[in-house]
Design a protein around this motif. Structure first.
Motif, PDB file in Angstrom:
ATOM      1  N   SER A  59      49.473  77.835  45.387  1.00  0.00           N
ATOM      2  CA  SER A  59      48.028  77.689  45.174  1.00  0.00           C
ATOM      3  C   SER A  59      47.684  78.154  43.767  1.00  0.00           C
ATOM      4  CB  SER A  59      47.238  78.534  46.189  1.00  0.00           C
ATOM      5  OG  SER A  59      47.381  79.909  45.894  1.00  0.00           O
ATOM      6  N   CYS A  60      46.442  77.921  43.377  1.00  0.00           N
ATOM      7  CA  CYS A  60      45.983  78.424  42.077  1.00  0.00           C
ATOM      8  C   CYS A  60      45.895  79.945  42.109  1.00  0.00           C
ATOM      9  CB  CYS A  60      44.620  77.824  41.742  1.00  0.00           C
ATOM     10  SG  CYS A  60      43.961  78.368  40.162  1.00  0.00           S
ATOM     11  N   MET A  61      45.429  80.486  43.239  1.00  0.00           N
ATOM     12  CA  MET A  61      45.365  81.957  43.378  1.00  0.00           C
ATOM     13  C   MET A  61      46.754  82.565  43.198  1.00  0.00           C
ATOM     14  SD  MET A  61      43.533  84.717  44.866  1.00  0.00           S
ATOM     15  CE  MET A  61      44.306  86.326  44.924  1.00  0.00           C
ATOM     16  N   THR A  85      32.666  82.557  38.427  1.00  0.00           N
ATOM     17  CA  THR A  85      33.932  81.900  38.729  1.00  0.00           C
ATOM     18  C   THR A  85      34.200  81.978  40.219  1.00  0.00           C
ATOM     19  OG1 THR A  85      36.298  81.790  38.184  1.00  0.00           O
ATOM     20  CG2 THR A  85      35.355  83.991  38.333  1.00  0.00           C
ATOM     21  N   HIS A  86      35.294  81.362  40.639  1.00  0.00           N
ATOM     22  CA  HIS A  86      35.779  81.502  42.015  1.00  0.00           C
ATOM     23  C   HIS A  86      36.315  82.918  42.154  1.00  0.00           C
ATOM     24  CE1 HIS A  86      38.412  80.889  45.492  1.00  0.00           C
ATOM     25  NE2 HIS A  86      37.856  79.713  45.676  1.00  0.00           N
ATOM     26  N   ALA A  88      38.893  83.955  43.356  1.00  0.00           N
ATOM     27  CA  ALA A  88      40.342  84.036  43.115  1.00  0.00           C
ATOM     28  C   ALA A  88      40.656  84.608  41.728  1.00  0.00           C
ATOM     29  CB  ALA A  88      40.985  82.657  43.249  1.00  0.00           C
ATOM     30  N   VAL A 131      37.528  80.993  33.079  1.00  0.00           N
ATOM     31  CA  VAL A 131      37.617  79.743  33.832  1.00  0.00           C
ATOM     32  C   VAL A 131      36.983  78.644  32.977  1.00  0.00           C
ATOM     33  CG1 VAL A 131      35.463  80.260  35.098  1.00  0.00           C
ATOM     34  CG2 VAL A 131      37.034  78.549  35.996  1.00  0.00           C
ATOM     35  N   ASP A 157      42.084  80.122  33.956  1.00  0.00           N
ATOM     36  CA  ASP A 157      41.928  79.520  35.279  1.00  0.00           C
ATOM     37  C   ASP A 157      41.474  78.069  35.056  1.00  0.00           C
ATOM     38  OD1 ASP A 157      41.072  78.612  37.769  1.00  0.00           O
ATOM     39  OD2 ASP A 157      40.360  80.577  38.407  1.00  0.00           O
ATOM     40  N   ALA A 159      41.537  75.647  37.434  1.00  0.00           N
ATOM     41  CA  ALA A 159      41.460  75.038  38.769  1.00  0.00           C
ATOM     42  C   ALA A 159      40.625  73.758  38.790  1.00  0.00           C
ATOM     43  CB  ALA A 159      40.898  76.041  39.769  1.00  0.00           C
ATOM     44  N   LEU A 160      39.635  73.675  37.886  1.00  0.00           N
ATOM     45  CA  LEU A 160      38.744  72.503  37.890  1.00  0.00           C
ATOM     46  C   LEU A 160      38.950  71.677  36.631  1.00  0.00           C
ATOM     47  CD1 LEU A 160      35.385  74.211  39.036  1.00  0.00           C
ATOM     48  CD2 LEU A 160      37.163  73.197  40.460  1.00  0.00           C
ATOM     49  N   SER A 181      44.821  74.182  40.338  1.00  0.00           N
ATOM     50  CA  SER A 181      44.691  74.104  41.800  1.00  0.00           C
ATOM     51  C   SER A 181      44.810  72.666  42.282  1.00  0.00           C
ATOM     52  CB  SER A 181      43.323  74.639  42.239  1.00  0.00           C
ATOM     53  OG  SER A 181      43.146  74.443  43.635  1.00  0.00           O
ATOM     54  N   TYR A 183      44.019  72.057  45.602  1.00  0.00           N
ATOM     55  CA  TYR A 183      43.253  72.144  46.850  1.00  0.00           C
ATOM     56  C   TYR A 183      42.547  70.793  47.052  1.00  0.00           C
ATOM     57  CZ  TYR A 183      39.761  74.085  50.077  1.00  0.00           C
ATOM     58  OH  TYR A 183      38.962  74.331  51.159  1.00  0.00           O
ATOM     59  N   LYS A 186      39.691  69.262  44.709  1.00  0.00           N
ATOM     60  CA  LYS A 186      39.828  69.352  43.246  1.00  0.00           C
ATOM     61  C   LYS A 186      40.227  67.987  42.659  1.00  0.00           C
ATOM     62  CE  LYS A 186      39.026  73.743  43.839  1.00  0.00           C
ATOM     63  NZ  LYS A 186      39.102  75.125  43.409  1.00  0.00           N
ATOM     64  N   GLY A 193      48.119  73.889  47.029  1.00  0.00           N
ATOM     65  CA  GLY A 193      49.146  73.928  46.000  1.00  0.00           C
ATOM     66  C   GLY A 193      48.556  74.247  44.652  1.00  0.00           C
ATOM     67  N   TYR A 325      29.198  78.696  41.439  1.00  0.00           N
ATOM     68  CA  TYR A 325      29.772  79.312  42.615  1.00  0.00           C
ATOM     69  C   TYR A 325      28.647  80.039  43.335  1.00  0.00           C
ATOM     70  CZ  TYR A 325      34.227  77.837  40.824  1.00  0.00           C
ATOM     71  OH  TYR A 325      35.251  77.059  40.380  1.00  0.00           O
TER      72      TYR A 325
HETATM   73  C1  LIG Z   1      39.235  76.448  43.763  1.00  0.00           C
HETATM   74  C2  LIG Z   1      39.416  77.476  42.740  1.00  0.00           C
HETATM   75  C3  LIG Z   1      40.441  78.429  42.828  1.00  0.00           C
HETATM   76  C4  LIG Z   1      41.309  78.568  44.032  1.00  0.00           C
HETATM   77  O1  LIG Z   1      42.264  77.567  44.101  1.00  0.00           O
HETATM   78  P1  LIG Z   1      43.358  77.602  45.279  1.00  0.00           P
HETATM   79  O2  LIG Z   1      44.345  76.568  44.880  1.00  0.00           O
HETATM   80  O3  LIG Z   1      42.620  77.252  46.549  1.00  0.00           O
HETATM   81  O4  LIG Z   1      43.923  78.971  45.320  1.00  0.00           O
HETATM   82  C5  LIG Z   1      40.610  79.312  41.778  1.00  0.00           C
HETATM   83  N1  LIG Z   1      39.811  79.276  40.702  1.00  0.00           N
HETATM   84  C6  LIG Z   1      38.805  78.392  40.587  1.00  0.00           C
HETATM   85  C7  LIG Z   1      37.967  78.403  39.363  1.00  0.00           C
HETATM   86  C8  LIG Z   1      38.564  77.469  41.618  1.00  0.00           C
HETATM   87  O5  LIG Z   1      37.533  76.622  41.502  1.00  0.00           O
END
Ligand SMILES: *Cc1c(COP(=O)(O)O)cnc(C)c1O
Length: 384
Positions: A59-61, A85-86, A88, A131, A157, A159-160, A181, A183, A186, A193, A325
């Motif tokens: 995962s991203c986390m 941010t998320h 995570a 992020v 980060d 993720a997006l 990420s 997820y 996304k 993953g 968020y």
């Molecule tokens: C969705 C998100 C995450 C978490 O991603 P996972 O793959 O679900 O762990 C982390 N950081 C940001 C900015 C996100 O939007």
């Protein structure tokens, strides 16, 4: 979100290609530690360019935690972290025993404000995390200058932000590590993953090692089955072959996904430009390429207090939406109980959490849906 929704906020784009790729893995003997993950890492690196070294993770986390774990931060250390941010991004720091020190965002973009970062640097600061909010590249020139001046690590980060670049360089390659990420909602998905990325082959190699218990050799390099040694502390943050097979198909469509997202964003923002009392977050920095995750509308003036009514109207019209968020991270119970919160802290992040609506621009949608969303939004706001 309701079930009678006609326009979902996000929907994974899974084709026959993905289904067949996953079944092919299931028909073979290798479910993890195999060629699909290796190929996905190569291909993701080629997509990013710039010498990206990629490590598949769960995962991203996991990628974010792996980054700080690898960099060796812990109790007594401070990491400057965005409030917007998320969770995570902050949890990854907390898990190491270090302290996230929150910084407010820029009200126009939602990205961490470099001036706020600079003001928070203390003798205990060891790093900066950020992020690329909604996929919009942060001001990496300013962030890397601050990091260089104070000798700080930088973890991005992303993720997006698959497909987002600044000065032609993919985000995630500016700092020590970039974390992606996969997820389901996304840009692209592997179910669950993520990807740990670094421009440093050494960092990526060590992270790959620590991602798999710190075992000193892979299955294919064991002379004697079952015999291996462990030379460092590690984790199990591996991605499976099933997920990697899925991810490779999605990556093959990434150029198209990114193009559709950009087109949808443009159509929707043009459609919303005549609506009074709102503002769309952005634009991205000059010389940036933004692969947008969603379009976030800020409700301003008297509309700021009416988000519940706007949400009600969107729900009734079957338009999916979300909030990115829902709270500035330091306002979330875990963090507020640990570090304290008063109203008025992080005002720019709080305004985005409390008075914004994120609208969909995903590749499952096109012009017709974008125009419908813009018209619906305009009508709701006018009637309030
Ligand atoms: C969705 C998100 C995450 C978490 O991603 P996972 O793959 O679900 O762990 C982390 N950081 C940001 C900015 C996100 O939007």
């Amino acid at each position: 979100m309701t079930t009678n929704q006609k326009i979902p906020f996000g929907r994974p784009w899974i084709s026959t290609q993905e289904r067949e790729a996953v079944l092919r893995v299931l028909e073979g003997p290798i479910l993890t530690h195999g060629p699909e993950c290796a190929a996905f890492e190569e291909e993701f690196g080629a997509f990013m360019g710039g010498g990206a070294r990629c490590v598949t993770v769960s995962s991203c986390m996991a990628a974010l935690h792996l980054a700080w774990f690898h960099l060796g931060i812990g109790a007594g250390d401070e990491i400057i972290c965005p409030a917007m941010t998320h969770v995570a991004t902050a949890h990854a720091i907390e898990l190491t025993g270090a302290t996230p020190v929150f910084a407010d965002c820029d009200p126009q973009t939602g990205n961490i404000d470099p001036a706020a970062v600079e003001a928070l640097v203390s003798p205990r600061t060891r790093g900066i995390t950020l992020v690329h909010y909604l996929g919009m590249p942060c001001d990496m020139d300013a962030i890397m200058t601050i990091a260089g001046r104070h000798g700080l690590y930088v973890v991005e980060d992303c993720a997006l932000a698959v497909g987002s670049r600044l000065h032609g360089k993919h985000v995630g390659l500016f700092g020590d590590a970039g974390c992606f990420s996969f997820y389901p909602v996304k840009h692209m998905t592997t179910g669950e993953g993520g990807m740990f990325v670094s421009a440093s082959a050494d960092t990526a190699g060590q992270a790959a090692h620590k991602r798999a218990f710190g075992v000193d050799r892979t299955h294919s390099t064991r002379r004697m089955p079952g015999i291996y040694d462990v030379d460092v502390l590690g984790l199990n943050y591996r991605m499976s072959e099933l997920q990697a097979a899925l991810g490779r198909c999605q990556l093959g469509r990434m150029e198209e996904i990114s193009r559709r997202r950009k087109e949808n964003f443009k159509t929707l923002s043009e459609g919303l430009s005549a609506v009074e009392g709102i503002r769309v977050l952005g634009p991205a920095l000059p010389d940036a390429e933004w692969s947008p995750y969603c379009l976030t509308v800020m409700l301003e003036g008297r509309l700021a207090a009416r988000r519940e009514d706007v949400a009600q109207g969107l729900r009734a019209a079957g338009v999916g939406f979300s909030v990115y968020y829902p709270h500035p991270v330091p306002r979330m119970t875990y963090y507020s109980e640990k570090y304290g919160w008063r109203d008025g802290m992080f005002p720019n992040a709080a305004a985005i959490s409390d008075a914004s609506v994120a609208l969909p621009v995903g590749p499952h949608l096109g012009d017709v849906e974008m125009q419908h969303i813009a018209q619906t939004f305009g009508k709701i706001v006018k009637e309030l």
